[in-house]
Design a protein around this motif. Structure first.
Motif, PDB file in Angstrom:
ATOM      1  N   VAL A  94      47.172  15.241   5.569  1.00 51.97           N
ATOM      2  CA  VAL A  94      48.300  15.082   6.465  1.00 51.97           C
ATOM      3  C   VAL A  94      47.846  15.277   7.907  1.00 51.97           C
ATOM      4  O   VAL A  94      46.903  16.038   8.176  1.00 51.97           O
ATOM      5  N   ARG A  95      48.476  14.572   8.819  1.00 53.27           N
ATOM      6  CA  ARG A  95      48.258  14.784  10.246  1.00 53.27           C
ATOM      7  C   ARG A  95      49.615  14.886  10.916  1.00 53.27           C
ATOM      8  O   ARG A  95      50.486  14.041  10.707  1.00 53.27           O
ATOM      9  N   LEU A  96      49.799  15.931  11.711  1.00 58.57           N
ATOM     10  CA  LEU A  96      51.035  16.078  12.476  1.00 58.57           C
ATOM     11  C   LEU A  96      51.031  15.091  13.630  1.00 58.57           C
ATOM     12  O   LEU A  96      49.992  14.832  14.242  1.00 58.57           O
ATOM     13  N   SER A  97      52.187  14.542  13.952  1.00 58.09           N
ATOM     14  CA  SER A  97      52.261  13.457  14.933  1.00 58.09           C
ATOM     15  C   SER A  97      52.043  13.907  16.366  1.00 58.09           C
ATOM     16  O   SER A  97      51.673  13.101  17.215  1.00 58.09           O
ATOM     17  N   PHE A 153      47.863  20.914  17.022  1.00 63.17           N
ATOM     18  CA  PHE A 153      48.374  20.222  15.850  1.00 63.17           C
ATOM     19  C   PHE A 153      47.243  19.664  14.990  1.00 63.17           C
ATOM     20  O   PHE A 153      47.362  19.593  13.767  1.00 63.17           O
ATOM     21  N   ARG A 154      46.148  19.278  15.626  1.00 59.72           N
ATOM     22  CA  ARG A 154      44.989  18.806  14.852  1.00 59.72           C
ATOM     23  C   ARG A 154      44.379  19.970  14.075  1.00 59.72           C
ATOM     24  O   ARG A 154      43.956  19.813  12.928  1.00 59.72           O
ATOM     25  N   VAL A 155      44.324  21.133  14.698  1.00 57.80           N
ATOM     26  CA  VAL A 155      43.774  22.321  14.030  1.00 57.80           C
ATOM     27  C   VAL A 155      44.668  22.720  12.848  1.00 57.80           C
ATOM     28  O   VAL A 155      44.169  23.011  11.754  1.00 57.80           O
ATOM     29  N   PRO A 165      54.740  26.060  17.512  1.00 57.35           N
ATOM     30  CA  PRO A 165      53.744  25.975  16.434  1.00 57.35           C
ATOM     31  C   PRO A 165      53.430  27.323  15.793  1.00 57.35           C
ATOM     32  O   PRO A 165      53.395  27.434  14.564  1.00 57.35           O
ATOM     33  N   TRP A 166      53.189  28.339  16.611  1.00 59.53           N
ATOM     34  CA  TRP A 166      52.798  29.623  16.031  1.00 59.53           C
ATOM     35  C   TRP A 166      53.933  30.257  15.249  1.00 59.53           C
ATOM     36  O   TRP A 166      53.737  30.801  14.158  1.00 59.53           O
ATOM     37  N   ARG A 167      55.134  30.168  15.794  1.00 61.21           N
ATOM     38  CA  ARG A 167      56.292  30.713  15.081  1.00 61.21           C
ATOM     39  C   ARG A 167      56.485  29.998  13.747  1.00 61.21           C
ATOM     40  O   ARG A 167      56.793  30.631  12.732  1.00 61.21           O
ATOM     41  N   VAL A 191      50.970  10.509   8.314  1.00 60.45           N
ATOM     42  CA  VAL A 191      51.358  11.118   9.592  1.00 60.45           C
ATOM     43  C   VAL A 191      52.795  11.592   9.465  1.00 60.45           C
ATOM     44  O   VAL A 191      53.692  10.795   9.170  1.00 60.45           O
ATOM     45  N   THR A 192      53.006  12.880   9.644  1.00 56.93           N
ATOM     46  CA  THR A 192      54.347  13.432   9.516  1.00 56.93           C
ATOM     47  C   THR A 192      54.845  13.927  10.863  1.00 56.93           C
ATOM     48  O   THR A 192      54.063  14.404  11.697  1.00 56.93           O
ATOM     49  N   ASP A 193      56.123  13.766  11.100  1.00 58.68           N
ATOM     50  CA  ASP A 193      56.721  14.095  12.388  1.00 58.68           C
ATOM     51  C   ASP A 193      56.587  15.586  12.677  1.00 58.68           C
ATOM     52  O   ASP A 193      56.857  16.420  11.813  1.00 58.68           O
TER      53      ASP A 193
END
Length: 236
Positions: free
Chosen positions: A114-117, A123-125, A199-201, A188-190
């Motif tokens: 999966v890859r976040l959009s 997001f890549r990490v 992201p951290w939360r 690719v997911t939204d």
């Protein structure tokens, strides 16, 4: 002798009028090759069902909840391979090539990387760690477009009737049958939820919920934590 791919894509939707046409438009080339698209609507109160019906082969209504909706779609599927695709997730262009290789393999189920959009490096990490964890554990999430041979899906009991972690529960059942077939070309997911809540939360919330799930907490309490605005506080 090579086996042909007979695919059914099941897409659960609920009030997705804003994006359902684009999501289904992306699947029309697959549909034109003879593969089946089923949309499982969970009682949308907008125009989702009306917009989706011309762009799919079957539209089925089911009680709201991805597990219920995906089971309903699977129950009427004609394909020998079932692929469960969220409306905000996009398959890679070479998806059918990989799924054809899956059909020739000994594996009974699988998932995509999966890859976040979102464009942020973070997001890549996050995507890398999600994929790495999945490869090590053999557990997949719904964002990874889980697929399975229809017989294996039914042998595993389908999706458990739970409001959250249904993908993890199914993975555990399928893992008892075979290791997953892992496709490195990512879906690719939204990343809207990640961006909205931070992201951290979101990472900490997901890991906390996963830990609570493994500990045996009631899935309804996990759903209330994951969907604080949408999930009824007096339910379950």
């Amino acid at each position: 002798m090579s086996l042909p791919l007979h695919l059914t894509i099941v897409m659960p939707v609920l009030n997705e009028a804003e994006g359902v046409v684009a999501a289904l438009d992306r699947l029309q080339d697959i549909r034109a090759l003879g593969h089946q698209i089923i949309v499982a609507d969970g009682g949308s109160t907008d125009q989702t069902a009306a917009l989706a019906e011309p762009l799919c082969d079957r539209l089925v209504k089911a009680p709201a909840g991805r597990a219920s909706q995906m089971n309903a779609g699977a129950s009427i599927a004609g394909g020998e391979v079932l692929l469960f695709l969220h409306a905000d997730t996009r398959l890679p262009e070479v998806a059918l090539e990989h799924l054809s290789r899956f059909v020739q393999s000994d594996s009974l189920w699988g998932r995509f990387d999966v890859r976040l959009s979102g464009q942020r490096t973070l997001f890549r990490v996050i995507s890398w760690f999600m994929n790495r964890r999945s490869r090590l554990t053999g557990i997949a999430t719904g964002d990874q477009a889980i697929f399975a041979r229809r017989a294996a899906f039914h042998d595993a009991g389908g999706y458990a009737p739970m409001p959250l972690m249904e993908d993890v529960a199914l993975s555990r059942q399928l893992l008892a049958l075979s290791r997953p077939f892992c496709i490195s070309d990512p879906v690719v997911t939204d990343s809207r939820r990640w961006e909205k809540h931070g992201p951290w939360r979101t990472i900490f919330l997901m890991w906390r919920l996963r830990w609570r799930y493994w500990r045996g907490d009631d899935p309804h309490s996990l759903a209330r934590a994951y969907y604080p605005d949408a999930y009824p506080k007096d339910r379950g």
